[in-house]
Design a protein around this motif. Sequence first.
Motif, PDB file in Angstrom:
ATOM      1  N   ALA A   1       0.846  -1.200   0.000  1.00  0.00           N
ATOM      2  CA  ALA A   1       0.000   0.000   0.000  1.00  0.00           C
ATOM      3  C   ALA A   1       0.876   1.244   0.000  1.00  0.00           C
ATOM      4  N   PRO A   2       0.356   2.347  -0.529  1.00  0.00           N
ATOM      5  CA  PRO A   2       1.116   3.591  -0.422  1.00  0.00           C
ATOM      6  C   PRO A   2       1.076   4.113   1.014  1.00  0.00           C
ATOM      7  N   ILE A   3       1.976   5.036   1.341  1.00  0.00           N
ATOM      8  CA  ILE A   3       1.995   5.584   2.690  1.00  0.00           C
ATOM      9  C   ILE A   3       2.018   7.106   2.649  1.00  0.00           C
ATOM     10  N   ARG A   4       1.293   7.709   3.568  1.00  0.00           N
ATOM     11  CA  ARG A   4       1.302   9.170   3.717  1.00  0.00           C
ATOM     12  C   ARG A   4       1.829   9.458   5.116  1.00  0.00           C
ATOM     13  N   ILE A   5       2.781  10.373   5.205  1.00  0.00           N
ATOM     14  CA  ILE A   5       3.406  10.633   6.507  1.00  0.00           C
ATOM     15  C   ILE A   5       3.120  12.049   6.974  1.00  0.00           C
ATOM     16  N   THR A   6       2.610  12.169   8.190  1.00  0.00           N
ATOM     17  CA  THR A   6       2.408  13.499   8.755  1.00  0.00           C
ATOM     18  C   THR A   6       2.586  13.395  10.265  1.00  0.00           C
ATOM     19  N   SER A   7       2.330  14.495  10.978  1.00  0.00           N
ATOM     20  CA  SER A   7       2.518  14.433  12.426  1.00  0.00           C
ATOM     21  C   SER A   7       1.467  15.260  13.149  1.00  0.00           C
ATOM     22  N   GLY A   8       1.261  14.943  14.410  1.00  0.00           N
ATOM     23  CA  GLY A   8       0.258  15.637  15.231  1.00  0.00           C
ATOM     24  C   GLY A   8       0.393  17.152  15.194  1.00  0.00           C
ATOM     25  N   PRO A   9       1.612  17.688  15.412  1.00  0.00           N
ATOM     26  CA  PRO A   9       1.733  19.152  15.429  1.00  0.00           C
ATOM     27  C   PRO A   9       1.390  19.797  14.090  1.00  0.00           C
ATOM     28  N   ALA A  10       1.478  19.042  13.006  1.00  0.00           N
ATOM     29  CA  ALA A  10       1.165  19.610  11.693  1.00  0.00           C
ATOM     30  C   ALA A  10      -0.348  19.703  11.476  1.00  0.00           C
ATOM     31  N   ILE A  11      -1.103  19.012  12.331  1.00  0.00           N
ATOM     32  CA  ILE A  11      -2.565  19.016  12.158  1.00  0.00           C
ATOM     33  C   ILE A  11      -3.189  19.808  13.294  1.00  0.00           C
ATOM     34  N   GLN A  12      -3.303  21.090  13.105  1.00  0.00           N
ATOM     35  CA  GLN A  12      -3.835  21.918  14.185  1.00  0.00           C
ATOM     36  C   GLN A  12      -5.342  22.136  14.048  1.00  0.00           C
ATOM     37  N   HIS A  13      -5.863  21.988  12.839  1.00  0.00           N
ATOM     38  CA  HIS A  13      -7.304  22.206  12.643  1.00  0.00           C
ATOM     39  C   HIS A  13      -7.919  20.916  12.115  1.00  0.00           C
ATOM     40  N   ALA A  14      -9.185  20.711  12.474  1.00  0.00           N
ATOM     41  CA  ALA A  14      -9.884  19.525  11.980  1.00  0.00           C
ATOM     42  C   ALA A  14      -9.874  19.523  10.446  1.00  0.00           C
ATOM     43  N   GLY A  15      -9.930  20.725   9.850  1.00  0.00           N
ATOM     44  CA  GLY A  15      -9.949  20.825   8.388  1.00  0.00           C
ATOM     45  C   GLY A  15      -8.668  20.259   7.764  1.00  0.00           C
ATOM     46  N   ASP A  16      -7.525  20.440   8.463  1.00  0.00           N
ATOM     47  CA  ASP A  16      -6.262  19.891   7.947  1.00  0.00           C
ATOM     48  C   ASP A  16      -6.373  18.371   7.836  1.00  0.00           C
ATOM     49  N   LEU A  17      -6.971  17.793   8.882  1.00  0.00           N
ATOM     50  CA  LEU A  17      -7.094  16.336   8.903  1.00  0.00           C
ATOM     51  C   LEU A  17      -8.097  15.864   7.851  1.00  0.00           C
ATOM     52  N   ALA A  18      -9.209  16.610   7.737  1.00  0.00           N
ATOM     53  CA  ALA A  18     -10.228  16.230   6.749  1.00  0.00           C
ATOM     54  C   ALA A  18      -9.623  16.219   5.343  1.00  0.00           C
ATOM     55  N   ALA A  19      -8.756  17.209   5.075  1.00  0.00           N
ATOM     56  CA  ALA A  19      -8.145  17.287   3.738  1.00  0.00           C
ATOM     57  C   ALA A  19      -7.268  16.066   3.481  1.00  0.00           C
ATOM     58  N   ILE A  20      -6.512  15.670   4.498  1.00  0.00           N
ATOM     59  CA  ILE A  20      -5.632  14.498   4.317  1.00  0.00           C
ATOM     60  C   ILE A  20      -6.467  13.232   4.158  1.00  0.00           C
ATOM     61  N   LEU A  21      -7.442  13.057   5.065  1.00  0.00           N
ATOM     62  CA  LEU A  21      -8.235  11.814   5.048  1.00  0.00           C
ATOM     63  C   LEU A  21      -9.002  11.658   3.743  1.00  0.00           C
ATOM     64  N   SER A  22      -9.541  12.783   3.256  1.00  0.00           N
ATOM     65  CA  SER A  22     -10.389  12.665   2.066  1.00  0.00           C
ATOM     66  C   SER A  22      -9.562  12.432   0.802  1.00  0.00           C
ATOM     67  N   SER A  23      -8.247  12.614   0.903  1.00  0.00           N
ATOM     68  CA  SER A  23      -7.434  12.363  -0.297  1.00  0.00           C
ATOM     69  C   SER A  23      -6.716  11.010  -0.238  1.00  0.00           C
ATOM     70  N   LEU A  24      -7.001  10.214   0.810  1.00  0.00           N
ATOM     71  CA  LEU A  24      -6.350   8.899   0.900  1.00  0.00           C
ATOM     72  C   LEU A  24      -6.905   7.941  -0.151  1.00  0.00           C
ATOM     73  N   GLN A  25      -6.049   7.037  -0.595  1.00  0.00           N
ATOM     74  CA  GLN A  25      -6.532   5.995  -1.503  1.00  0.00           C
ATOM     75  C   GLN A  25      -6.968   4.800  -0.671  1.00  0.00           C
ATOM     76  N   GLU A  26      -7.744   3.913  -1.269  1.00  0.00           N
ATOM     77  CA  GLU A  26      -8.183   2.721  -0.547  1.00  0.00           C
ATOM     78  C   GLU A  26      -6.965   1.910  -0.087  1.00  0.00           C
ATOM     79  N   GLY A  27      -6.937   1.544   1.186  1.00  0.00           N
ATOM     80  CA  GLY A  27      -5.858   0.709   1.721  1.00  0.00           C
ATOM     81  C   GLY A  27      -4.614   1.476   2.118  1.00  0.00           C
ATOM     82  N   GLU A  28      -4.589   2.773   1.861  1.00  0.00           N
ATOM     83  CA  GLU A  28      -3.380   3.559   2.143  1.00  0.00           C
ATOM     84  C   GLU A  28      -3.056   3.566   3.642  1.00  0.00           C
ATOM     85  N   VAL A  29      -1.757   3.640   3.955  1.00  0.00           N
ATOM     86  CA  VAL A  29      -1.331   3.749   5.350  1.00  0.00           C
ATOM     87  C   VAL A  29      -1.106   5.231   5.646  1.00  0.00           C
TER      88      VAL A  29
END
Length: 370
Positions: free
Chosen positions: A100-128
Amino acid sequence: MNWDDTTRGAPSAPGTPAASDTEDRLVGSLADGEDQAVEAALRPKDLDEFIGQEKVREQLDLVLRAARARGATADHVLLSGAPGLGKTTLSMIIAAEMAAPIRITSGPAIQHAGDLAAILSSLQEGEVLFLDEIHRMSRPAEEMLYMAMEDFRVDVIVGKGPGATAIPLDLPPFTLVGATTRAGLLPPPLRDRFGFTAHMEFYEPTELERVIRRSAHLLDVHIEAEGAAEIAGRSRGTPRIANRLLRRVRDYAQVKADGVITREVAAAALGVYEVDTRGLDRLDRAVLEALLKLFGGGPVGLSTLSVAVGEERETVEEVAEPFLVREGLLARTPRGRIATPAAWAHLGLTPPPAAGAGPGGSGQQHLFGT
Ligand SMILES: Nc1ncnc2c1ncn2[C@@H]1O[C@H](COP(=O)(O)OP(=O)(O)OP(=O)(O)O)[C@@H](O)[C@H]1O
């Protein structure tokens, strides 16, 4: 692999190691710029190549095999343990084992729920999705993550105040790999949503020897078994430090010897860098020496000890002491800091009569400072 470029260099917050642990310390456990540049080349690519952590490897192997056999996405995984023990490496291995592909980020980089929503909604099926320092995420983002982990769904809030509406958004199934140095800092509802939790321990010297020999091979450095053992013993149980010491010893071997890392070459090189046989550096030794030579082994208060060493209280407490305590050289007691018998032995000093009895020891009547 997809690196979220906001990952690194975020401001530190409570619960993170003191800044000085990142700065010019050969035995600091956080990655510096040079580490980041070479670590990619040294990371094991699959579970078989990953050295040590036998239990974690065995359990993870089962989790991943079972998911593969079911044709399903692997359960969410929580990895806890000190920096530099291989959490990022394991997350990449999980992705590789699941193809599976992998996306790497960190807690401090996600300060707003919107930041997380943007990452989650762009994940591919099965992605880590690897979320480092997950304990440092903001509260709203954390709450969004609960639903995403459990139902693969998020509610995106549009608008503000009474007119705000929640628009549900379905997500493809993904595997969250969360990493934290302190699992205890995670709220239970978040912890409970991980299907598999693993705690990574410090490595044994024999395991670090294998890490060093493997890295030397990849870096095309000639190292003798005894040279690897010498470096391993000074690496504070941490592969990242082992790899960093190896690079400094390699420089020395190249400039001062014939390029081959023998025990003597490794010892001489690490002597130049003031990393002693147990992995203590200048700061660690200064703290111990002050405790033994100026205060007879304690008990002595942290403030007094820090003044004696000429360092900030936080530096002594957060940078030097954790390793000294872990090594059984120093004890923190309600009456102050105390040196253990091992500390006297390590510095080759003789304890005064009735001193050196260790935590709870008798005969230590003097209390310096608070
Ligand atoms: N088990 C291992 N076998 C071989 N090399 C390892 C192992 N664990 C870690 N390493 C090496 O140590 C270095 C640091 O590992 P990694 O970046 O995965 O640590 P980490 O726990 O994610 O650290 P941080 O919490 O600071 O991000 C990497 O270069 C990796 O190759």
